[in-house]
Design an enzyme around this catalytic site. Structure first.
Site, PDB file in Angstrom:
ATOM      1  N   TYR A   1       1.005  -1.193   0.161  1.00  0.00           N
ATOM      2  CA  TYR A   1       0.045   0.034   0.028  1.00  0.00           C
ATOM      3  C   TYR A   1       0.973   1.416   0.052  1.00  0.00           C
ATOM      4  O   TYR A   1       0.172   2.414  -0.047  1.00  0.00           O
ATOM      5  CB  TYR A   1      -0.910  -0.060   1.328  1.00  0.00           C
ATOM      6  CG  TYR A   1      -1.923  -1.053   1.203  1.00  0.00           C
ATOM      7  CD1 TYR A   1      -2.875  -1.215   0.187  1.00  0.00           C
ATOM      8  CD2 TYR A   1      -1.818  -2.177   2.143  1.00  0.00           C
ATOM      9  CE1 TYR A   1      -3.899  -2.117   0.278  1.00  0.00           C
ATOM     10  CE2 TYR A   1      -2.730  -3.514   2.379  1.00  0.00           C
ATOM     11  CZ  TYR A   1      -3.798  -3.302   1.222  1.00  0.00           C
ATOM     12  OH  TYR A   1      -4.545  -4.486   1.260  1.00  0.00           O
TER      13      TYR A   1
ATOM     14  N   HIS B   1      -4.584   6.375  -1.282  1.00  0.00           N
ATOM     15  CA  HIS B   1      -5.304   6.239   0.411  1.00  0.00           C
ATOM     16  C   HIS B   1      -4.024   6.350   1.288  1.00  0.00           C
ATOM     17  O   HIS B   1      -4.583   6.525   2.681  1.00  0.00           O
ATOM     18  CB  HIS B   1      -5.711   4.976   0.353  1.00  0.00           C
ATOM     19  CG  HIS B   1      -7.045   4.866   0.974  1.00  0.00           C
ATOM     20  ND1 HIS B   1      -8.103   6.065   0.939  1.00  0.00           N
ATOM     21  CD2 HIS B   1      -8.030   3.839   1.296  1.00  0.00           C
ATOM     22  CE1 HIS B   1      -9.145   5.707   1.727  1.00  0.00           C
ATOM     23  NE2 HIS B   1      -9.177   4.345   1.809  1.00  0.00           N
TER      24      HIS B   1
ATOM     25  N   TYR C   1      -5.702  -1.057   9.569  1.00  0.00           N
ATOM     26  CA  TYR C   1      -6.149  -0.893   8.098  1.00  0.00           C
ATOM     27  C   TYR C   1      -7.127   0.378   8.079  1.00  0.00           C
ATOM     28  O   TYR C   1      -7.775   0.553   9.302  1.00  0.00           O
ATOM     29  CB  TYR C   1      -6.682  -2.128   7.580  1.00  0.00           C
ATOM     30  CG  TYR C   1      -5.732  -3.230   7.110  1.00  0.00           C
ATOM     31  CD1 TYR C   1      -4.945  -2.972   5.850  1.00  0.00           C
ATOM     32  CD2 TYR C   1      -5.332  -4.046   8.292  1.00  0.00           C
ATOM     33  CE1 TYR C   1      -4.070  -3.718   5.616  1.00  0.00           C
ATOM     34  CE2 TYR C   1      -3.971  -5.121   7.835  1.00  0.00           C
ATOM     35  CZ  TYR C   1      -3.514  -4.825   6.494  1.00  0.00           C
ATOM     36  OH  TYR C   1      -2.573  -5.369   6.195  1.00  0.00           O
TER      37      TYR C   1
ATOM     38  N   ASP D   1      -6.478  11.439   2.958  1.00  0.00           N
ATOM     39  CA  ASP D   1      -6.864  11.569   1.416  1.00  0.00           C
ATOM     40  C   ASP D   1      -8.140  12.408   1.217  1.00  0.00           C
ATOM     41  O   ASP D   1      -9.076  11.969   1.913  1.00  0.00           O
ATOM     42  CB  ASP D   1      -6.617  10.561   0.758  1.00  0.00           C
ATOM     43  CG  ASP D   1      -7.562   9.349   1.041  1.00  0.00           C
ATOM     44  OD1 ASP D   1      -7.163   8.829   2.197  1.00  0.00           O
ATOM     45  OD2 ASP D   1      -8.118   8.897   0.265  1.00  0.00           O
TER      46      ASP D   1
END
Length: 222
Positions: free
Chosen positions: A14, A19, A64, A92
């Site tokens: 990620y 994100h 998460y 974001d």
């Protein structure tokens, strides 16, 4: 004391995604303020330091994105801060173009699952947030695929520059209050240029936003 939370997803896969810009801004702020974000506590990896004369906790939840509120709730309860004035969340925002930032003192989650979970755990939406623009998803795209995707080179450069301004914005919230920060950063880049830039040593672009994010993931997983 301030708790500054950057939102994102843990894991190398990620790093550098849309994100995860909250993680990136927190790394940028930590770099400037000489704060090591290494301690695993409160379902997050955290760092402790002084910013603008105030004790601060910098935190990147490891839950998460969709469960970010679990970590935030633990920190609020443990450190006994006033979440309406001493919690700053960096996230974001698809309603802002890449390179834009916006500060808010309250408001809905706007479809952002991390903010939605924080609001659910706090029981209100009155907390300071610094929003980083990542651009609107293209027509026909799945939202999850878009926010978990990576920036084009052009957008990555704009986000890299915006990370510096977002770090400045957080520092101004702490030193002068959210209203002053909103007045300086919410009017667009013309107004933002009036804010004093970070020292040259703190704006070194030798490593990119994405590279710093990857390095941080590697450190945190060690």
């Amino acid at each position: 004391m301030y708790i500054i939370v950057g939102l994102g997803n843990p894991g190398r896969e990620y790093a550098g995604t849309r994100h995860n810009v909250g993680f990136g801004v927190l790394d940028r702020l930590a770099e400037k303020e000489n704060i090591a974000i290494l301690e695993k506590k409160h379902k997050a990896v955290i760092g402790k330091g002084i910013i603008s004369g105030q004790k601060c906790i910098l935190a990147k939840p490891l839950t998460y994105m969709n469960l970010s509120g679990e970590s935030v709730r633990q920190m609020i309860d443990y450190y006994k801060v006033d979440e309406t004035a001493e919690l700053i969340v960096v996230s974001d925002d698809i309603s802002l173009e890449p390179g834009q930032i916006r500060i808010r003192k309250k408001g809905s989650a706007g479809g952002h699952n991390g903010l939605k979970n924080i609001i659910a755990h706090l029981g209100h939406d009155s907390f300071i947030r610094v929003k980083m623009g990542v651009g609107e998803k293209p027509k026909g795209w799945d939202l999850a695929d878009y926010v978990l995707g990576r920036f084009s080179q052009k957008d990555a450069e704009a986000v890299e520059e915006a990370a510096d301004r977002a770090a400045d914005a957080v520092r101004m919230v702490i030193s002068e209050g959210p209203d002053a920060a909103m007045n300086s950063f919410n009017g667009g880049k013309k107004e933002e240029r009036k804010v004093k830039k970070l020292p040259e040593s703190a704006t070194d672009k030798s490593s990119s936003f994405r590279e710093r994010a990857a390095e941080s993931v590697k450190e945190n997983q060690a």
